[in-house]
Design a protein around this motif. Sequence first.
Motif, PDB file in Angstrom:
ATOM      1  N   PRO A 172       7.966  43.788  37.404  1.00  0.00           N
ATOM      2  CA  PRO A 172       8.116  44.845  36.398  1.00  0.00           C
ATOM      3  C   PRO A 172       7.105  45.963  36.577  1.00  0.00           C
ATOM      4  O   PRO A 172       7.265  47.042  36.009  1.00  0.00           O
ATOM      5  N   ARG A 215       9.298  36.279  31.628  1.00  0.00           N
ATOM      6  CA  ARG A 215       7.849  36.364  31.434  1.00  0.00           C
ATOM      7  C   ARG A 215       7.085  35.412  32.337  1.00  0.00           C
ATOM      8  O   ARG A 215       5.942  35.687  32.730  1.00  0.00           O
ATOM      9  N   TYR A 221       1.621  39.743  32.332  1.00  0.00           N
ATOM     10  CA  TYR A 221       2.106  41.118  32.293  1.00  0.00           C
ATOM     11  C   TYR A 221       2.598  41.437  30.884  1.00  0.00           C
ATOM     12  O   TYR A 221       3.317  40.660  30.273  1.00  0.00           O
ATOM     13  N   GLY A 223       3.741  44.858  30.037  1.00  0.00           N
ATOM     14  CA  GLY A 223       4.606  46.032  29.983  1.00  0.00           C
ATOM     15  C   GLY A 223       3.976  47.235  30.639  1.00  0.00           C
ATOM     16  O   GLY A 223       2.816  47.188  31.047  1.00  0.00           O
ATOM     17  N   TRP A 225       8.254  47.344  30.384  1.00  0.00           N
ATOM     18  CA  TRP A 225       9.312  46.587  31.032  1.00  0.00           C
ATOM     19  C   TRP A 225      10.376  47.527  31.579  1.00  0.00           C
ATOM     20  O   TRP A 225      10.563  48.629  31.064  1.00  0.00           O
ATOM     21  N   TRP A 251      17.175  40.347  28.331  1.00  0.00           N
ATOM     22  CA  TRP A 251      16.363  41.560  28.434  1.00  0.00           C
ATOM     23  C   TRP A 251      16.076  42.188  27.079  1.00  0.00           C
ATOM     24  O   TRP A 251      15.036  42.848  26.912  1.00  0.00           O
ATOM     25  N   VAL A 254      13.045  40.202  26.087  1.00  0.00           N
ATOM     26  CA  VAL A 254      11.855  40.656  26.810  1.00  0.00           C
ATOM     27  C   VAL A 254      11.308  41.934  26.176  1.00  0.00           C
ATOM     28  O   VAL A 254      10.091  42.109  26.032  1.00  0.00           O
ATOM     29  N   TRP A 255      12.204  42.831  25.783  1.00  0.00           N
ATOM     30  CA  TRP A 255      11.789  44.076  25.148  1.00  0.00           C
ATOM     31  C   TRP A 255      11.343  43.876  23.704  1.00  0.00           C
ATOM     32  O   TRP A 255      10.770  44.783  23.090  1.00  0.00           O
TER      33      TRP A 255
END
Length: 492
Positions: A172, A215, A221, A223, A225, A251, A254-255
Amino acid sequence: MRPTFLRRLARRIGTFAVSGLLAAAAGTVALAQPAAAAGGLTPVTGFGSNPGNLSMYTYVPAGLPAGAPVVVALHGCAQSADAYYANSGWPKIADAYGFAVVFPQTSSANNALSCFGWFDPADSTRGKGEAASITQMVTKAGSLYGSDPDRVYVTGLSAGGGMAANLLAAYPDVFAGGSIASGLPAQCATSQVGASSCQYGSLNLTPAQWGAKVRAQYPGYTGPWPRVAIWQGTSDYTVYPVNATELRDQWTDVWGISQTPSSTATLPGNTTMTSYDDASGKPAVQLYQISGMGHGLAVNPGSGAEQCGSTAAYFLNTICSSSYTAKFWGLDQDGDGGTDPGEGGEKLPAPGGLAAGTVTDTSVALSWSPVQGAASYRVHRGGTQVAAPTGTSFTDTGLSPATAYTYTVAAVAADGTVGTASAAVSATTTGYTPTCATATNYAHVVAGRAHTAGGYAYANGSEQNMGLYNVFVTHTLKQTSPGHYVIADSGC
């Protein structure tokens, strides 16, 4: 901010590989190695240690300036870089918006069907095999073309889409965005046997569990993303449509955003685009579902601005997915989200006073203040341009009832220079007509009316337990508002 290019080079051992129809079929037939790419592609050697034994080809528009973006386009099984170059439409879009395209190519020496190893951790994780080779290609493209390290993107078809998802998860910090066409969620499979389970069914994971797979690929990490586009045909029996739903779940989790759509739009080619916006109102994930399309990449041959590609095996005539993907990534704008690449002149200021006036169940009336020097305006809905009026008002029609939409407007000078976009404004259409659907639990999940967890199906919105996730249990679901379904077996 992502790291600078030089800092990235020091860390880029990483993950980039592709494949194509699917690796699950890799043992069924042995094909000859694809012919070397030609006709517009340039072979590039010496791009690194190449632990994945891949070949690198590039397409670079004439006169491409330094600081342009890079798109990595991953072919499918039994395909070659040249086939993807010839049929995907990406060269036309690169010419229009000004960016370089890298076409990696694998061979039957790596896989019987010339598939990239999306299902193999030795090739699909950070710093491994084919993945490392492809990230070395990104580095090489940067040194050859002076590319913008903050505008690197990856797209792929089928297993190539699965690999693209893996690359977004593992890197990412490298990829600002991705596009997964007829593909699979990141790290869905870690073996060839597991690939079939992903291809033809669901792993019945929650969004949080799907997000955790991303992740885990780059621990620590935080971001930013990548922004992710998902393309899927509803009649795909090679990669079942449930994979698109799982990609959406993965996704958006993830966001850290909801699985409830921010907006929905109808596009050409029987395509429905669903957007999931970040906290600033900008689309972070977009799901494009093409009604009746089978397994392949959506193209739309022709000379029009919204057309691209050529039909061939697994390149299907519906809509120019490459164009819509490029716009979703912002490649039709400069790095600051302003002028189109190659257009000169000073940028006009953002229009003020953007407001939503009369709202009906299918339309939104917009108005804004004039900008001195503007010859026209561009109206964007959910990140996609929907109009270019010369005046300071526009009514967006053909919308879905009871659905939220987000708009921005930018002024365009007489020389074509696109100005700064306005602040976003949101409006929700009125009314809603409930609809009902009777189907198996499996079909409800595939159609996006329900989701799975722990082997059971649950109605979206109401979270009512529908019983086991299979083709034997049947329910009627009533959609009472966008994305909200209730069990209505007693009548609808």
